[in-house]
Structures are given as C-alpha cells and as structure tokens.
Scaffold this motif. Structure first.
Motif, PDB file in Angstrom:
ATOM      1  N   PHE A  95      57.729   0.555 114.377  1.00 51.74           N
ATOM      2  CA  PHE A  95      58.389   0.826 115.653  1.00 51.74           C
ATOM      3  C   PHE A  95      58.698   2.315 115.692  1.00 51.74           C
ATOM      4  CE2 PHE A  95      59.243  -3.556 114.672  1.00 51.74           C
ATOM      5  CZ  PHE A  95      59.161  -4.205 115.884  1.00 51.74           C
ATOM      6  N   GLN A  96      58.095   3.036 116.621  1.00 50.49           N
ATOM      7  CA  GLN A  96      58.333   4.472 116.741  1.00 50.49           C
ATOM      8  C   GLN A  96      59.261   4.696 117.919  1.00 50.49           C
ATOM      9  OE1 GLN A  96      54.151   5.323 116.938  1.00 50.49           O
ATOM     10  NE2 GLN A  96      54.148   6.073 114.825  1.00 50.49           N
ATOM     11  N   GLY A  97      60.480   5.103 117.590  1.00 53.90           N
ATOM     12  CA  GLY A  97      61.487   5.311 118.612  1.00 53.90           C
ATOM     13  C   GLY A  97      61.626   6.761 118.989  1.00 53.90           C
ATOM     14  N   SER A  98      62.415   7.003 120.004  1.00 47.19           N
ATOM     15  CA  SER A  98      62.636   8.371 120.459  1.00 47.19           C
ATOM     16  C   SER A  98      63.442   9.169 119.430  1.00 47.19           C
ATOM     17  CB  SER A  98      63.352   8.371 121.811  1.00 47.19           C
ATOM     18  OG  SER A  98      64.576   7.654 121.715  1.00 47.19           O
ATOM     19  N   LYS A  99      64.196   8.469 118.562  1.00 46.74           N
ATOM     20  CA  LYS A  99      65.002   9.158 117.560  1.00 46.74           C
ATOM     21  C   LYS A  99      64.620   8.806 116.133  1.00 46.74           C
ATOM     22  CE  LYS A  99      68.917   9.541 120.630  1.00 46.74           C
ATOM     23  NZ  LYS A  99      70.272   9.141 120.941  1.00 46.74           N
ATOM     24  N   GLU A 100      64.261   7.553 115.875  1.00 47.59           N
ATOM     25  CA  GLU A 100      63.929   7.116 114.517  1.00 47.59           C
ATOM     26  C   GLU A 100      62.818   6.086 114.544  1.00 47.59           C
ATOM     27  OE1 GLU A 100      67.020   6.198 111.708  1.00 47.59           O
ATOM     28  OE2 GLU A 100      68.515   7.133 113.000  1.00 47.59           O
ATOM     29  N   ASN A 101      62.228   5.856 113.364  1.00 44.70           N
ATOM     30  CA  ASN A 101      61.189   4.843 113.203  1.00 44.70           C
ATOM     31  C   ASN A 101      61.732   3.708 112.340  1.00 44.70           C
ATOM     32  OD1 ASN A 101      59.466   6.545 114.598  1.00 44.70           O
ATOM     33  ND2 ASN A 101      58.628   7.427 112.740  1.00 44.70           N
ATOM     34  N   TYR A 102      61.098   2.540 112.440  1.00 42.54           N
ATOM     35  CA  TYR A 102      61.518   1.382 111.662  1.00 42.54           C
ATOM     36  C   TYR A 102      60.291   0.523 111.406  1.00 42.54           C
ATOM     37  CZ  TYR A 102      64.283  -2.622 110.173  1.00 42.54           C
ATOM     38  OH  TYR A 102      64.825  -3.639 109.448  1.00 42.54           O
ATOM     39  N   THR A 103      60.212  -0.075 110.214  1.00 41.22           N
ATOM     40  CA  THR A 103      59.066  -0.930 109.896  1.00 41.22           C
ATOM     41  C   THR A 103      59.526  -2.325 109.488  1.00 41.22           C
ATOM     42  OG1 THR A 103      59.049  -0.268 107.569  1.00 41.22           O
ATOM     43  CG2 THR A 103      57.629   0.978 109.081  1.00 41.22           C
ATOM     44  N   MET A 104      58.640  -3.272 109.702  1.00 38.07           N
ATOM     45  CA  MET A 104      58.839  -4.637 109.216  1.00 38.07           C
ATOM     46  C   MET A 104      57.465  -5.266 109.020  1.00 38.07           C
ATOM     47  SD  MET A 104      59.933  -6.955 112.493  1.00 38.07           S
ATOM     48  CE  MET A 104      61.294  -5.903 112.860  1.00 38.07           C
ATOM     49  N   THR A 105      57.428  -6.315 108.234  1.00 37.89           N
ATOM     50  CA  THR A 105      56.190  -7.034 107.978  1.00 37.89           C
ATOM     51  C   THR A 105      56.421  -8.506 108.292  1.00 37.89           C
ATOM     52  OG1 THR A 105      55.826  -5.498 106.151  1.00 37.89           O
ATOM     53  CG2 THR A 105      54.366  -7.378 106.271  1.00 37.89           C
ATOM     54  N   VAL A 106      55.455  -9.133 108.950  1.00 41.19           N
ATOM     55  CA  VAL A 106      55.561 -10.544 109.330  1.00 41.19           C
ATOM     56  C   VAL A 106      54.276 -11.258 108.924  1.00 41.19           C
ATOM     57  CG1 VAL A 106      54.723 -10.093 111.678  1.00 41.19           C
ATOM     58  CG2 VAL A 106      56.056 -12.136 111.239  1.00 41.19           C
ATOM     59  N   ASP A 107      54.412 -12.514 108.476  1.00 42.23           N
ATOM     60  CA  ASP A 107      53.210 -13.275 108.137  1.00 42.23           C
ATOM     61  C   ASP A 107      53.110 -14.541 108.979  1.00 42.23           C
ATOM     62  OD1 ASP A 107      54.846 -15.252 106.998  1.00 42.23           O
ATOM     63  OD2 ASP A 107      54.299 -14.784 104.941  1.00 42.23           O
ATOM     64  N   LYS A 108      51.986 -15.221 108.863  1.00 36.69           N
ATOM     65  CA  LYS A 108      51.733 -16.402 109.692  1.00 36.69           C
ATOM     66  C   LYS A 108      52.621 -17.586 109.315  1.00 36.69           C
ATOM     67  CE  LYS A 108      48.061 -18.118 106.883  1.00 36.69           C
ATOM     68  NZ  LYS A 108      47.095 -18.850 106.481  1.00 36.69           N
ATOM     69  N   ASP A 109      53.188 -17.566 108.112  1.00 36.83           N
ATOM     70  CA  ASP A 109      54.036 -18.667 107.662  1.00 36.83           C
ATOM     71  C   ASP A 109      55.491 -18.509 108.088  1.00 36.83           C
ATOM     72  OD1 ASP A 109      51.868 -19.932 106.365  1.00 36.83           O
ATOM     73  OD2 ASP A 109      52.139 -18.631 104.618  1.00 36.83           O
ATOM     74  N   GLY A 110      55.792 -17.437 108.841  1.00 38.43           N
ATOM     75  CA  GLY A 110      57.143 -17.269 109.355  1.00 38.43           C
ATOM     76  C   GLY A 110      58.074 -16.497 108.448  1.00 38.43           C
ATOM     77  N   HIS A 111      57.526 -15.634 107.603  1.00 39.39           N
ATOM     78  CA  HIS A 111      58.357 -14.787 106.752  1.00 39.39           C
ATOM     79  C   HIS A 111      58.350 -13.364 107.300  1.00 39.39           C
ATOM     80  CE1 HIS A 111      57.205 -18.099 104.025  1.00 39.39           C
ATOM     81  NE2 HIS A 111      58.491 -18.023 103.735  1.00 39.39           N
ATOM     82  N   ILE A 112      59.500 -12.706 107.191  1.00 35.93           N
ATOM     83  CA  ILE A 112      59.633 -11.325 107.658  1.00 35.93           C
ATOM     84  C   ILE A 112      60.322 -10.509 106.574  1.00 35.93           C
ATOM     85  CG2 ILE A 112      60.786  -9.787 109.302  1.00 35.93           C
ATOM     86  CD1 ILE A 112      60.587 -11.847 111.409  1.00 35.93           C
ATOM     87  N   ASP A 113      59.752  -9.345 106.266  1.00 39.99           N
ATOM     88  CA  ASP A 113      60.414  -8.359 105.407  1.00 39.99           C
ATOM     89  C   ASP A 113      60.915  -7.247 106.311  1.00 39.99           C
ATOM     90  OD1 ASP A 113      59.778  -9.776 103.162  1.00 39.99           O
ATOM     91  OD2 ASP A 113      58.263  -8.382 102.428  1.00 39.99           O
ATOM     92  N   MET A 114      62.160  -6.837 106.098  1.00 42.22           N
ATOM     93  CA  MET A 114      62.759  -5.775 106.900  1.00 42.22           C
ATOM     94  C   MET A 114      63.414  -4.759 105.969  1.00 42.22           C
ATOM     95  SD  MET A 114      64.545  -8.144 109.798  1.00 42.22           S
ATOM     96  CE  MET A 114      64.144  -7.528 111.405  1.00 42.22           C
ATOM     97  N   ASN A 115      63.782  -3.638 106.541  1.00 36.28           N
ATOM     98  CA  ASN A 115      64.519  -2.608 105.822  1.00 36.28           C
ATOM     99  C   ASN A 115      63.755  -2.168 104.571  1.00 36.28           C
ATOM    100  OD1 ASN A 115      66.589  -0.828 105.247  1.00 36.28           O
ATOM    101  ND2 ASN A 115      67.894  -2.383 104.317  1.00 36.28           N
ATOM    102  N   GLY A 116      62.521  -1.737 104.776  1.00 35.61           N
ATOM    103  CA  GLY A 116      61.710  -1.246 103.662  1.00 35.61           C
ATOM    104  C   GLY A 116      61.415  -2.298 102.615  1.00 35.61           C
TER     105      GLY A 116
END
Length: 148
Positions: A95-116
C-alpha cells in the motif's frame, strides 16, 4: 426452582465464556491496519506481487480509485483471529500512501501476515480479500528478472 435457574445461568455463562476462549479474540481487519493508513494518508497505489508463483513472477499496480477501493472494501469487514501460521504463498500487497507505505501478505487459505510479517492472522469466514485480488487477473504483468 430458584436453584435450578441459578445453576442453569451459571452453566450457560460458563459455556459462553469457554466458547469465547476457544474461538479466541477476533479483530477487524480495518482495526489492524496502522493508524497512519487512514484518510490522512490517502492510499495512492496498491502494488500486488505473487509470492512463490508457479511460472514467471507477476505483479499488478492498482492506481484507479475504484480499484483501490475494491481491495480496501474487501478487507474492511474481515474478522481476524491471531495465529502462529506464516503466509508462505499467495499475494504480497504494498500500500503506497501519500505519507507512508505498508505491506501485508495474504494467502488463499485465509491467512494474513501484517506489520512486516510480525503479526499473523487467520480470517474467519469468507476470504473476500483474496477473491478481490483475483478479480484483477486480466491486468497482471509478468516481471522481468531484474525486477524480481
């Protein structure tokens, strides 16, 4: 009769407490995003990469407001439960924002990794975020080796 009602109430309260503990605390996806990913940090672009793709690696850049909103709305009401499972295949979202960027990873099984990749969640219910990403499959571009 009073004793039976009191005992029934205590048992019911215990069952609700136990079920709540077994289910774990659920959180909303929108609440897990950093505070800086709100209206003051307007998201200008979402770049999505395949993680461990089969074949050539691909990506997509979403810059149209409608496209960005589609991804954000798909994740907005997702309920998440903390887990220890890492996402090792799926999609990496930048996610590229006007002030900061943020990343996350999502898989088909419904898992999400956030905050690096420090926070791991499992979605409760339908994986609308993954489905929204796949809806853009006609816009994917193959990456050159130097871009990987």
């Amino acid at each position: 009769m009073k004793k039976i009602l009191i005992i029934t109430f205590i048992i019911a309260a215990g069952v609700f407490f136990l079920v709540g503990k077994l289910e774990g605390d659920t959180k909303l996806f929108a609440d897990e995003l950093p505070a800086n990913m709100n209206e003051t940090n307007e998201i200008e672009e979402i770049t999505i990469y395949e993680v461990k793709p089969s074949g050539k690696p691909k990506s997509i850049s979403l810059t149209e407001k409608e496209e960005i909103d589609k991804i954000l709305k798909a994740g907005q009401s997702l309920k998440l439960k903390e887990t220890d499972e890492f996402v090792n295949a799926g999609y990496l979202l930048l996610f590229q924002g006007s002030k900061e960027n943020y990343t996350m990873t999502v898989d088909k099984d419904g898992h999400i990794d956030m905050n690096g990749h420090e926070e791991h969640f499992e979605m409760k219910g339908e994986n609308e975020l993954f489905q929204a990403i796949q809806a853009f499959r006609d816009k994917w571009e193959v990456l050159d080796e130097e871009e990987v």
